[in-house]
Design an enzyme around this catalytic site. Structure first.
Site, PDB file in Angstrom:
ATOM      1  CB  ILE A 138      -0.885   0.026   1.356  1.00  0.00           C
ATOM      2  CG1 ILE A 138      -1.572  -1.115   1.456  1.00  0.00           C
ATOM      3  CG2 ILE A 138      -1.847   1.209   1.179  1.00  0.00           C
ATOM      4  CD1 ILE A 138      -2.362  -1.776   0.258  1.00  0.00           C
ATOM      5  CD  GLU A 139       2.715   3.554   3.859  1.00  0.00           C
ATOM      6  OE1 GLU A 139       3.266   4.725   3.305  1.00  0.00           O
ATOM      7  OE2 GLU A 139       1.858   3.691   4.794  1.00  0.00           O
TER       8      GLU A 139
END
Length: 509
Positions: A138-139
């Site tokens: 996600i990051e």
């Protein structure tokens, strides 16, 4: 169903140094007296700064030990899922986004395959939920070179201030926010601390994205109204990015948990280390290190993205990561190598000056100094800055001192606009008198005109760059005036000008 736009995809950028390494001259010798110690496991010996009082006690985190070593890494990750599932419309929207982008999923998995085993190992040592290993999905899409528009950097997307709080060094030679070992250790320290504060992994993840102070204020607001303080109940108080943060992780968790339900075939990941660490105590050029390890530059950089310059400075804490087989090759090739490992030294700038003046003083082309040090055109290097320069053939083969390597900073500022004049030297002129007349330095005069000596002859034509401060101010004012006129015209037409910017994660607190 309307497809939800992916809100927080990071701006992916590769450092200029990673590209520069390809262009640097090949070096055929290294110093075999510089011994490397090959470790047997990919573990980092890093001091953790998180205070014990801020982290939950062992009783609050139940250690999970995975014993089926025959299964692949995906099975190991699935077996350690421990964060309560989230199920709502936002999760459904994110599932739609990810599951319809199979190529994106597989590219991210391919990048992450280098790092996942190490992350899972570290999570299990701490008794943390294994789905946290998917958080870099996600990051940063598992890209340790990722830089967000808010300047968060690395696989775990640390802002500069938060990185410093967790002892991630950021200097001219390295940025530990991008280092695989250091950033993973810091990220898990931070997540442990957040879980110790909130006693809830969902709120800990919200705080990782939004900032712990923001989550604490939201909890107080909910408590004052007599409302629940779980993630779902408080999501309306969160910005859109944070509101979608946990749903994104849940969507990826669901896909990894049951890829067959989404017609995705995940590649098998061996349940064993991808890399080992090699400890070193001497400087070594990045290209030489990759050459000794018999690795392509892009693979070496993917495992060692924290190094900002074409030289890796050496000390007892310096580690490079290599695939197991290549680490063995590195050790064997190093033992046979002759000559210097590094071709770089440093120069401390005594006074603020242009790259052209510095390059003339150092005997190199300005373009070369600017490229190696990643200095944009028309920028001045401020006094006290450290720049990287090739070692002199006459100088002894010395490494960059640990003190310089640790504290080196390059500070630049925008130069003053200039215009070029042509000056014909008179009979009574000399370089010093001409420099004083036009308020420039003798070194600049020599550099602008490729002069090797301090002598000039009557009738000789010189080029001089003189400041144009008044003209610059006039241009700036005129520019603002035109913009104001344009804004006024747009406003009168009923249209709206909108500037979009991603806030990024704030430093914790």
């Amino acid at each position: 169903m309307k497809r939800l736009r992916h809100q927080t995809r990071p701006l992916i950028a590769f450092t200029a140094s990673a590209l520069l390494f390809w262009a640097l001259p090949n070096i055929s010798h290294a110093d075999s007296s510089s011994l490397a110690v090959l470790s047997n496991a990919p573990e980092a010996s890093i001091n953790r700064n998180t205070s014990p009082s801020a982290i939950s006690s062992p009783a609050e985190i139940t250690p999970f030990v995975y014993t089926n070593q025959e299964a692949d890494l995906w099975e190991r990750i699935r077996a350690g899922y421990a964060i309560p599932d989230l199920s709502n419309k936002l999760v459904d929207n994110q599932l739609t986004w990810y599951s319809t982008r199979t190529d994106y999923i597989l590219r991210t998995v391919q990048r992450g395959s280098r790092y996942l085993y190490h992350v899972v190992e570290e999570l299990e040592k701490r008794g943390m939920p294994s789905e946290l290993a998917l958080l870099p999905f996600i990051e940063s899409a598992f890209n340790p070179q990722a830089i967000s528009t808010a300047k968060a950097s690395g696989m775990w997307q640390f802002m500069a201030a938060t990185g410093k709080d967790f002892n991630l060094k950021q200097n001219m030679f390295k940025d530990d926010r991008r280092g695989v070992l250091d950033s993973t250790d810091a990220a898990l320290n931070y997540l442990e601390r957040l879980y110790g504060m909130f006693g809830d992994w969902q709120l800990a993840l919200a705080a990782y994205n939004w900032g712990e102070g923001s989550v604490q204020r939201a909890i107080k607001k909910q408590q004052a109204l007599g409302l629940p303080v779980d993630f779902d109940s408080m999501s309306a108080l969160m910005p859109v990015e944070t509101r979608n943060y946990l749903p994104k992780l849940q969507a990826v968790k669901n896909i990894i948990g049951h890829p067959e339900q989404f017609n995705i075939a995940l590649p098998k990941l061996e349940n064993q280390p991808y890399f080992v660490t090699v400890e070193k105590t001497r400087d070594i050029d990045v290209r030489v290190a990759a050459q000794l390890a018999e690795l392509p530059m892009d693979e070496f950089t993917a495992l060692n993205p924290q190094f900002n310059r074409p030289v890796i400075t050496g000390n007892s804490n310096t580690k490079i990561l290599l695939p197991t087989d290549n680490a063995t090759l590195f050790k064997e090739n190093l033992s046979k190598w002759q000559g210097p490992l590094s071709s770089w030294s440093t120069y401390t700038v005594a006074k603020t000056e242009k790259i052209e003046s510095l390059a003339h003083k150092l005997g190199h082309k300005p373009e070369f100094i600017r490229e190696v040090n990643m200095i944009p055109a028309s920028m001045l290097v401020k006094a006290g800055s450290t720049i990287l320069v090739p070692k002199s053939e006459k100088a002894p083969d010395q490494d960059i001192s640990p003190e310089i390597a640790d504290k080196a900073q390059l500070v630049i500022e925008k130069g003053i606009a200039t215009r070029q004049l042509h000056y014909r030297v008179g009979k009574k002129d000399n370089l010093n008198s001409i420099a004083q007349r036009y308020k420039v330095s003798v070194a600049d005069l020599k550099n602008w005109n490729n002069l090797k000596r301090d002598n000039v002859s009557a009738g000789q034509n010189l080029q001089i760059q003189v400041p144009v401060l008044a003209k610059s101010r006039h241009v700036t004012v005129a520019s603002h005036s035109r913009q104001a006129h344009r804004n006024k015209a747009v406003a009168s037409s009923g249209k709206t000008l909108v500037a979009n910017a991603r806030s990024g994660r704030k430093p914790h607190g």
